[in-house]
Design a protein around this motif. Structure first.
Motif, PDB file in Angstrom:
ATOM      1  N   ALA A   1      32.256  23.409  31.473  1.00  0.00           N
ATOM      2  CA  ALA A   1      33.083  24.600  31.191  1.00  0.00           C
ATOM      3  C   ALA A   1      34.706  24.164  31.506  1.00  0.00           C
ATOM      4  O   ALA A   1      35.583  24.998  31.423  1.00  0.00           O
ATOM      5  N   GLN A   2      34.910  22.950  32.008  1.00  0.00           N
ATOM      6  CA  GLN A   2      36.369  22.652  32.114  1.00  0.00           C
ATOM      7  C   GLN A   2      36.920  22.397  30.793  1.00  0.00           C
ATOM      8  O   GLN A   2      36.326  22.049  29.934  1.00  0.00           O
ATOM      9  N   ASP A   3      38.328  23.045  31.009  1.00  0.00           N
ATOM     10  CA  ASP A   3      38.853  22.905  29.481  1.00  0.00           C
ATOM     11  C   ASP A   3      40.331  23.072  29.962  1.00  0.00           C
ATOM     12  O   ASP A   3      40.802  23.341  30.979  1.00  0.00           O
ATOM     13  N   PRO A   4      41.312  22.291  29.056  1.00  0.00           N
ATOM     14  CA  PRO A   4      42.656  22.286  29.137  1.00  0.00           C
ATOM     15  C   PRO A   4      43.354  23.828  29.329  1.00  0.00           C
ATOM     16  O   PRO A   4      44.484  23.877  29.575  1.00  0.00           O
ATOM     17  N   ARG A   5      42.613  24.732  28.674  1.00  0.00           N
ATOM     18  CA  ARG A   5      43.144  26.244  28.501  1.00  0.00           C
ATOM     19  C   ARG A   5      43.173  26.775  29.959  1.00  0.00           C
ATOM     20  O   ARG A   5      43.642  27.847  30.211  1.00  0.00           O
ATOM     21  N   TRP A   6      42.375  26.071  30.832  1.00  0.00           N
ATOM     22  CA  TRP A   6      42.531  26.863  32.223  1.00  0.00           C
ATOM     23  C   TRP A   6      41.793  25.816  33.382  1.00  0.00           C
ATOM     24  O   TRP A   6      41.617  24.816  33.154  1.00  0.00           O
ATOM     25  N   SER A   7      42.269  26.307  34.538  1.00  0.00           N
ATOM     26  CA  SER A   7      41.801  25.408  35.553  1.00  0.00           C
ATOM     27  C   SER A   7      40.839  26.038  36.448  1.00  0.00           C
ATOM     28  O   SER A   7      41.122  27.188  37.009  1.00  0.00           O
TER      29      SER A   7
ATOM     30  N   THR B   1      25.965  27.693  29.311  1.00  0.00           N
ATOM     31  CA  THR B   1      27.170  27.155  29.092  1.00  0.00           C
ATOM     32  C   THR B   1      28.110  27.551  27.953  1.00  0.00           C
ATOM     33  O   THR B   1      29.267  28.179  28.251  1.00  0.00           O
TER      34      THR B   1
ATOM     35  N   ARG C   1      31.894  29.284  28.490  1.00  0.00           N
ATOM     36  CA  ARG C   1      32.984  28.811  28.038  1.00  0.00           C
ATOM     37  C   ARG C   1      33.368  29.943  26.885  1.00  0.00           C
ATOM     38  O   ARG C   1      34.607  30.177  27.135  1.00  0.00           O
ATOM     39  N   ASP C   2      32.891  30.915  26.283  1.00  0.00           N
ATOM     40  CA  ASP C   2      33.362  31.765  25.531  1.00  0.00           C
ATOM     41  C   ASP C   2      34.182  33.076  26.396  1.00  0.00           C
ATOM     42  O   ASP C   2      34.960  33.407  26.113  1.00  0.00           O
TER      43      ASP C   2
ATOM     44  N   GLY D   1      37.124  31.839  27.762  1.00  0.00           N
ATOM     45  CA  GLY D   1      38.398  31.940  26.877  1.00  0.00           C
ATOM     46  C   GLY D   1      38.498  33.222  26.350  1.00  0.00           C
ATOM     47  O   GLY D   1      39.801  33.528  26.322  1.00  0.00           O
TER      48      GLY D   1
ATOM     49  N   THR E   1      41.042  34.264  29.319  1.00  0.00           N
ATOM     50  CA  THR E   1      42.258  33.470  29.099  1.00  0.00           C
ATOM     51  C   THR E   1      43.133  34.251  27.901  1.00  0.00           C
ATOM     52  O   THR E   1      44.170  34.622  28.233  1.00  0.00           O
TER      53      THR E   1
END
Length: 218
Positions: free
Chosen positions: A28-34, A183, A187-188, A191, A194
């Protein structure tokens, strides 16, 4: 996010120590969040146990950041029978879930719920599946995401590893199959949190811009 649950959440049986929570967190790591994830699984915990401890444990952790989530994953121990009686009656499990979701909403922590997985005991798995139906209904009533993992009963890897283990817990690959179901939903969900934060912050930022212009051009 804080992940509350039982031995499945703790990753019992996985010699790597990751379990499904660790695998989901990595995926679930993503550039949109830490993302910071706290695994708060406790062996043998029921919904009653989690209801007693979850709020204080979450509050001590969900204090640094601007988006907070709570994942609830329980049910297997609730439907476990001891001396012919379930450890937690179905109605009580669902009532506690309802209360926890309402309390999470009040605290401003977005909740997500993962249902109980199947085990080797067919009757116990049937009770878990029935409880999952009730949990899904409680979540739907509150517009909360629910992840049903009952399909693992037909997953050859999950079934084989549970059978080779203690009849309840899989090993690394089995937890990977569970993580594969959870997962995409997580992730959704992240998102959505965010996007929601971005939308909510726009009016405040617009107001700040107006204030700045007013100060410069009276």
């Amino acid at each position: 996010m804080c992940v509350f649950g039982d031995s499945f959440t703790a990753g019992v049986g996985d010699r790597t120590g990751a379990g499904w929570v660790g695998q989901v967190t990595a995926a679930a790591q993503d550039p949109r969040w830490s993302l910071t994830a706290y695994n708060l699984g406790v062996r043998r915990d029921t919904s009653v146990d989690i209801a007693r401890r979850w709020s204080g444990e979450a509050r001590s952790r969900l204090k640094d950041g601007d988006r907070f989530g709570v994942v609830l994953a329980f049910g297997t121990n609730d439907v476990d029978e001891q001396e012919g009686r379930r450890r937690v009656p179905r109605e009580r499990s669902l009532a506690l879930l309802s209360e926890t979701l309402d309390d999470a909403h009040t605290a401003g922590w977005a909740p997500l719920v993962v249902g109980p997985p199947p085990v080797l005991d067919v009757a116990m798995s049937a009770r878990a599946a029935d409880l999952a139906v009730g949990m899904a209904a409680v979540c739907a009533h509150r517009d909360v995401r629910f992840v049903d993992v009952g399909a693992l009963a037909e997953d050859a890897v999950w079934v084989a590893e549970v059978a080779a283990g203690d009849a309840f817990h899989p090993s690394t690959a089995g937890y990977g199959r569970l993580a594969a179901i959870v997962t995409p939903v997580v992730r959704d969900w992240l998102g959505e949190l965010t996007r929601r934060d971005a939308v909510q912050s726009r009016p405040a930022r617009a107001a700040e811009a107006i204030d700045d212009r007013s100060a410069t051009h009276p």
